[in-house]
Design a protein around this motif. Structure first.
Motif, short mmCIF file in Angstrom:
data_model
loop_
_atom_site.label_atom_id
_atom_site.label_comp_id
_atom_site.label_asym_id
_atom_site.label_seq_id
_atom_site.Cartn_x
_atom_site.Cartn_y
_atom_site.Cartn_z
N LEU A 287 0.83 -1.21 0.00
CA LEU A 287 0.00 0.00 0.00
C LEU A 287 0.87 1.26 0.00
CD1 LEU A 287 -2.74 1.34 0.08
CD2 LEU A 287 -2.73 1.14 2.58
N ALA A 288 1.98 1.22 0.73
CA ALA A 288 2.89 2.37 0.75
C ALA A 288 3.48 2.63 -0.64
CB ALA A 288 4.02 2.13 1.76
N GLU A 289 3.81 1.55 -1.34
CA GLU A 289 4.36 1.69 -2.69
C GLU A 289 3.34 2.32 -3.64
OE1 GLU A 289 5.55 -2.30 -3.54
OE2 GLU A 289 7.55 -2.05 -2.67
N VAL A 290 2.06 2.08 -3.35
CA VAL A 290 1.00 2.65 -4.19
C VAL A 290 0.69 4.09 -3.79
CG1 VAL A 290 -1.47 2.48 -4.69
CG2 VAL A 290 -0.06 0.42 -4.75
N LEU A 291 0.53 4.34 -2.48
CA LEU A 291 0.12 5.66 -2.02
C LEU A 291 1.21 6.72 -2.14
CD1 LEU A 291 -2.17 5.08 1.10
CD2 LEU A 291 -2.78 5.60 -1.25
N MET A 305 -6.20 2.16 -6.46
CA MET A 305 -6.87 0.90 -6.11
C MET A 305 -6.49 -0.20 -7.09
SD MET A 305 -8.47 0.42 -3.46
CE MET A 305 -9.00 -1.15 -4.10
N TYR A 306 -6.46 0.11 -8.36
CA TYR A 306 -6.08 -0.88 -9.37
C TYR A 306 -4.65 -1.36 -9.12
CZ TYR A 306 -4.87 -2.94 -13.87
OH TYR A 306 -4.43 -3.80 -14.86
N SER A 307 -3.75 -0.44 -8.82
CA SER A 307 -2.35 -0.79 -8.57
C SER A 307 -2.22 -1.66 -7.32
CB SER A 307 -1.51 0.48 -8.41
OG SER A 307 -1.52 1.24 -9.59
N LEU A 308 -2.99 -1.34 -6.28
CA LEU A 308 -2.92 -2.11 -5.04
C LEU A 308 -3.39 -3.54 -5.25
CD1 LEU A 308 -2.40 -2.22 -2.00
CD2 LEU A 308 -4.73 -1.36 -1.64
N LYS A 309 -4.46 -3.70 -6.02
CA LYS A 309 -4.96 -5.05 -6.29
C LYS A 309 -3.91 -5.90 -7.01
CE LYS A 309 -9.90 -3.93 -6.45
NZ LYS A 309 -11.12 -3.84 -7.30
N GLN A 311 -0.70 -5.49 -6.72
CA GLN A 311 0.40 -5.72 -5.78
C GLN A 311 0.14 -6.93 -4.89
OE1 GLN A 311 3.35 -4.31 -5.25
NE2 GLN A 311 3.33 -2.20 -5.91
N VAL A 312 -1.11 -7.13 -4.48
CA VAL A 312 -1.41 -8.20 -3.52
C VAL A 312 -2.04 -9.43 -4.19
CG1 VAL A 312 -1.68 -6.57 -1.62
CG2 VAL A 312 -3.68 -7.24 -2.95
#
Length: 326
Positions: A287-291, A305-309, A311-312
């Motif tokens: 989440l830190a890498e995204v935010l 949100m798309y990037s976070l999905k 990532q995980v």
């Protein structure tokens, strides 16, 4: 966008890992970490298998916290299946490679506190003894009515983020600290006569070893704790006991009602064995890498949100497969 304010609720591994990484990425962001107690306190056996350790140790601050909080190294693991219908069967796993242990057992309180100290040194503002009752897109409100305004809210409250009355599958866990002298051996016991949809664990520790069980809340009764004690720890003096609830539905919620969620608060916990430490740390970092790219536009939030999905995705796949086995 400079001077964005981020409120993180919950100072466990997910919240602290996120806070550390975000401050490293964006020192211009104001990150505030809230904790209901004076310091974080997690109820967990603290076991980590060798498969997840490399993923965690590649981050220097996580490696430092791990090194400081290891209670025991597991070189031998015994899996026991017990049933009145089939009898008793067991399988033993042993590590012959001194450089590759089967796993480690952490002092969870120490691990959480070490991560917290690192977060504070990185410049994260820490507000303790503050229970946050309201989490909304642009603010959080404490139980005593104090309001904290921000641009981004992150829910890292662990299982407290879930309502056991509405969650599809919650697991009740109980753990006792006892002087069993397990050495470097861990035991996983599947007792079909006692636990219908869970298992018993015996993990070596520091001064005390950890003996506990997990059972689906649908099959749990108060009498189960008494039967468990009589079966496994009746001859030992219990130094400490703890219990908690874990969401094991396999449902993953990374963003809800304008609030980002990480770790157990997001449902990132393995339904098969209840493990969540690695998922908490790695989802916080993801989440830190995204935010780090956050701004104040709604369009930007959708992109994040798309990037976070993405990532995980690996964690979500593991949870999905484990849910099928369970």
């Amino acid at each position: 966008c400079d001077n964005m304010r981020v409120c993180v609720v919950g100072a466990g591994p997910a919240g602290t890992s996120f806070s550390v990484m975000l401050k490293r990425f964006r020192d211009d962001f104001d990150v505030t970490l809230f904790e209901g107690r004076s310091r974080p306190r997690s109820y967990c056996a603290g076991g980590l298998g060798f498969l997840v350790l490399p993923d965690l140790m590649r981050y220097d601050f996580v490696n430092k916290a791990l090194t400081a909080s290891v209670e025991a190294i597991i070189n031998r693991c015994v899996l026991v299946l017990r049933s009145s219908k089939t009898g008793i069967a067991s399988v033993e796993f042993t590590s012959k490679d001194v450089n590759r242990r089967l796993g480690v057992v952490l002092d969870r309180r120490k691990f959480d506190y070490e991560l917290l100290k690192i977060a504070i040194r990185e410049g994260v503002e820490y507000i303790s003894n503050t229970w946050i009752k309201v989490l909304e897109p642009k603010r959080v409100v404490s139980s005593d009515g104090r309001e904290f305004k921000c641009d981004v809210v992150v829910d890292a409250r662990g299982s407290q983020a879930w309502d056991y009355r509405t969650c599809d599958d919650m697991e009740f866990t109980y753990q006792a600290y006892v002087p069993t002298n397990l050495g470097d051996t861990a035991y996983i016991l599947i007792n079909m006569d006692l636990i219908r949809r869970g298992y018993v664990w015996m993990f070596p520790g520091g001064k005390y070893d950890k003996v506990g069980f997990g059972e689906s809340l649908k099959h749990f009764s108060k009498d189960l704790i008494r039967k468990f004690k009589e079966t496994y720890i009746s001859t030992f003096t219990v130094a400490r006991e703890e219990a908690s609830l874990l969401p094991l539905s396999g449902k993953v919620v990374l963003y809800s009602n304008g609030v980002f969620r990480v770790g157990t608060a997001a449902g990132l916990i393995n339904p098969l064995h209840g493990g969540g430490i690695a998922y908490a740390v790695l989802s916080g970092i993801a989440l830190a890498e995204v935010l780090r790219y956050a701004d104040r536009t709604s369009r930007n939030i959708l992109q994040l949100m798309y990037s976070l999905k993405k990532q995980v995705e690996k964690i979500k796949l593991e949870i999905k497969l484990s849910r099928k086995v369970r």
